[in-house]
Motif scaffolding. Structure first.
Motif, mmCIF file in Angstrom:
data_model
loop_
_atom_site.group_PDB
_atom_site.id
_atom_site.type_symbol
_atom_site.label_atom_id
_atom_site.label_comp_id
_atom_site.label_asym_id
_atom_site.label_seq_id
_atom_site.Cartn_x
_atom_site.Cartn_y
_atom_site.Cartn_z
ATOM 1 N N GLY A 38 -2.247 -4.681 -4.746
ATOM 2 C CA GLY A 38 -1.505 -5.410 -4.445
ATOM 3 C C GLY A 38 0.192 -5.062 -4.414
ATOM 4 O O GLY A 38 0.994 -5.350 -3.469
ATOM 5 N N LYS A 39 0.366 -4.608 -5.636
ATOM 6 C CA LYS A 39 2.010 -4.155 -6.061
ATOM 7 C C LYS A 39 2.105 -3.005 -5.211
ATOM 8 O O LYS A 39 3.201 -2.963 -4.542
ATOM 9 C CB LYS A 39 2.045 -3.807 -7.633
ATOM 10 C CG LYS A 39 1.901 -4.895 -8.183
ATOM 11 C CD LYS A 39 1.972 -4.579 -9.674
ATOM 12 C CE LYS A 39 1.917 -5.992 -10.690
ATOM 13 N NZ LYS A 39 1.639 -5.686 -12.053
ATOM 14 N N LEU A 40 1.361 -2.159 -4.842
ATOM 15 C CA LEU A 40 1.434 -0.825 -4.230
ATOM 16 C C LEU A 40 1.850 -1.264 -2.649
ATOM 17 O O LEU A 40 2.731 -0.743 -1.879
ATOM 18 C CB LEU A 40 0.386 0.081 -3.999
ATOM 19 C CG LEU A 40 0.023 0.999 -5.552
ATOM 20 C CD1 LEU A 40 -1.125 1.817 -5.192
ATOM 21 C CD2 LEU A 40 1.519 1.789 -5.986
ATOM 22 N N GLU A 41 0.903 -2.205 -2.107
ATOM 23 C CA GLU A 41 1.257 -2.741 -0.795
ATOM 24 C C GLU A 41 2.416 -3.496 -0.660
ATOM 25 O O GLU A 41 3.351 -3.276 0.246
ATOM 26 C CB GLU A 41 0.149 -3.805 -0.360
ATOM 27 C CG GLU A 41 0.246 -4.150 1.120
ATOM 28 C CD GLU A 41 -0.830 -5.198 1.280
ATOM 29 O OE1 GLU A 41 -1.260 -5.166 2.650
ATOM 30 O OE2 GLU A 41 -1.142 -5.870 0.441
ATOM 31 N N GLN A 42 3.037 -4.222 -1.619
ATOM 32 C CA GLN A 42 4.301 -4.770 -1.811
ATOM 33 C C GLN A 42 5.257 -3.879 -1.601
ATOM 34 O O GLN A 42 6.587 -3.963 -0.741
ATOM 35 C CB GLN A 42 4.398 -5.714 -2.892
ATOM 36 C CG GLN A 42 3.663 -6.996 -2.857
ATOM 37 C CD GLN A 42 4.067 -7.906 -4.157
ATOM 38 O OE1 GLN A 42 4.337 -7.271 -5.012
ATOM 39 N NE2 GLN A 42 3.958 -9.310 -4.023
ATOM 40 N N LEU A 43 5.044 -2.699 -2.273
ATOM 41 C CA LEU A 43 6.223 -1.666 -2.302
ATOM 42 C C LEU A 43 5.996 -0.750 -0.916
ATOM 43 O O LEU A 43 6.785 0.177 -1.011
ATOM 44 C CB LEU A 43 6.118 -0.679 -3.549
ATOM 45 C CG LEU A 43 6.273 -1.344 -4.791
ATOM 46 C CD1 LEU A 43 5.728 -0.675 -6.048
ATOM 47 C CD2 LEU A 43 7.907 -1.732 -4.976
ATOM 48 N N LYS A 44 5.245 -1.145 -0.046
ATOM 49 C CA LYS A 44 5.029 -0.337 0.999
ATOM 50 C C LYS A 44 4.741 0.978 0.824
ATOM 51 O O LYS A 44 4.792 1.928 1.787
ATOM 52 C CB LYS A 44 6.038 -0.623 2.043
ATOM 53 C CG LYS A 44 6.425 -1.957 2.444
ATOM 54 C CD LYS A 44 7.398 -2.042 3.518
ATOM 55 C CE LYS A 44 7.902 -3.437 3.990
ATOM 56 N NZ LYS A 44 7.289 -4.472 3.755
ATOM 57 N N LEU A 45 3.872 1.427 -0.334
ATOM 58 C CA LEU A 45 3.231 2.615 -0.589
ATOM 59 C C LEU A 45 1.873 2.911 -0.095
ATOM 60 O O LEU A 45 1.802 4.172 0.295
ATOM 61 C CB LEU A 45 3.309 2.833 -2.033
ATOM 62 C CG LEU A 45 4.876 2.864 -2.726
ATOM 63 C CD1 LEU A 45 4.466 2.792 -4.087
ATOM 64 C CD2 LEU A 45 5.740 3.737 -2.252
ATOM 65 N N ILE A 46 1.212 1.656 0.398
ATOM 66 C CA ILE A 46 -0.303 1.856 0.715
ATOM 67 C C ILE A 46 -0.018 0.652 1.935
ATOM 68 O O ILE A 46 0.803 -0.357 1.908
ATOM 69 C CB ILE A 46 -1.095 1.581 -0.057
ATOM 70 C CG1 ILE A 46 -1.287 0.255 -0.688
ATOM 71 C CG2 ILE A 46 -0.917 2.605 -1.334
ATOM 72 C CD1 ILE A 46 -2.418 -0.261 -1.563
ATOM 73 N N SER A 47 -1.013 0.814 2.574
ATOM 74 C CA SER A 47 -1.424 -0.224 3.750
ATOM 75 C C SER A 47 -2.728 -0.149 4.289
ATOM 76 O O SER A 47 -3.589 0.603 3.615
ATOM 77 C CB SER A 47 -0.394 0.180 5.236
ATOM 78 O OG SER A 47 -0.930 1.410 5.565
ATOM 79 N N ILE A 48 -3.015 -1.233 4.990
ATOM 80 C CA ILE A 48 -4.438 -1.582 5.155
ATOM 81 C C ILE A 48 -4.780 -0.491 6.414
ATOM 82 O O ILE A 48 -3.995 -0.155 7.156
ATOM 83 C CB ILE A 48 -4.700 -3.040 5.773
ATOM 84 C CG1 ILE A 48 -4.503 -3.922 4.598
ATOM 85 C CG2 ILE A 48 -6.203 -3.051 6.660
ATOM 86 C CD1 ILE A 48 -4.617 -5.333 5.167
ATOM 87 N N ASP A 49 -5.894 0.039 6.179
ATOM 88 C CA ASP A 49 -6.334 1.323 7.258
ATOM 89 C C ASP A 49 -7.108 0.381 8.032
ATOM 90 O O ASP A 49 -8.061 0.048 8.133
ATOM 91 C CB ASP A 49 -7.521 2.012 6.510
ATOM 92 C CG ASP A 49 -7.812 3.153 7.348
ATOM 93 O OD1 ASP A 49 -7.091 4.035 7.851
ATOM 94 O OD2 ASP A 49 -8.906 3.482 7.217
ATOM 95 N N GLU A 50 -6.459 0.409 9.352
ATOM 96 C CA GLU A 50 -7.004 -0.195 10.727
ATOM 97 C C GLU A 50 -7.595 0.636 11.396
ATOM 98 O O GLU A 50 -7.460 1.871 11.859
ATOM 99 C CB GLU A 50 -6.040 -1.177 11.313
ATOM 100 C CG GLU A 50 -5.408 -2.189 10.270
ATOM 101 C CD GLU A 50 -4.317 -2.885 11.171
ATOM 102 O OE1 GLU A 50 -4.531 -3.336 12.020
ATOM 103 O OE2 GLU A 50 -3.454 -3.392 10.323
#
Length: 92
Positions: free
Chosen positions: A80-92
């Motif tokens: 969740g923290k990595l996603e908030q920092l935009k370092l990871i994203s959902i793989d679509e």
């Protein structure tokens, strides 16, 4: 919204350095550094290819002596923290 089966991937490959026990990600675009511990480094490395929280938990449970529920909760918080920092994203 995502759940434990949602797959995540690294958004941008960031330069990284090992300093002692810590793994430092250098985010030049945001002019920030991100310090990861041993478990964070393993998760970051595994996210080179899309992985879900369940997949990460299974992999880490073989390495660390921790109960599954605690491990999944900790991974969920970290992801969740990595996603908030935009370092990871959902793989679509």
């Amino acid at each position: 919204m995502w759940n434990k089966d949602t797959k995540f991937k690294i958004t941008n490959q960031l330069p990284a350095n090992q300093i002692g026990d810590d793994y430092i990600l250098l985010d030049a675009k945001a002019t920030k550094t991100h310090e990861l511990n041993e478990i964070g480094k393993i998760i970051w490395t595994q996210l080179q290819s899309p992985k879900s929280i369940k997949e990460l938990s299974t992999s880490l449970q073989d390495t660390f002596d921790i109960d599954r529920e605690t491990l999944e909760n900790d991974i969920t918080d970290f992801v969740g923290k990595l996603e908030q920092l935009k370092l990871i994203s959902i793989d679509e």
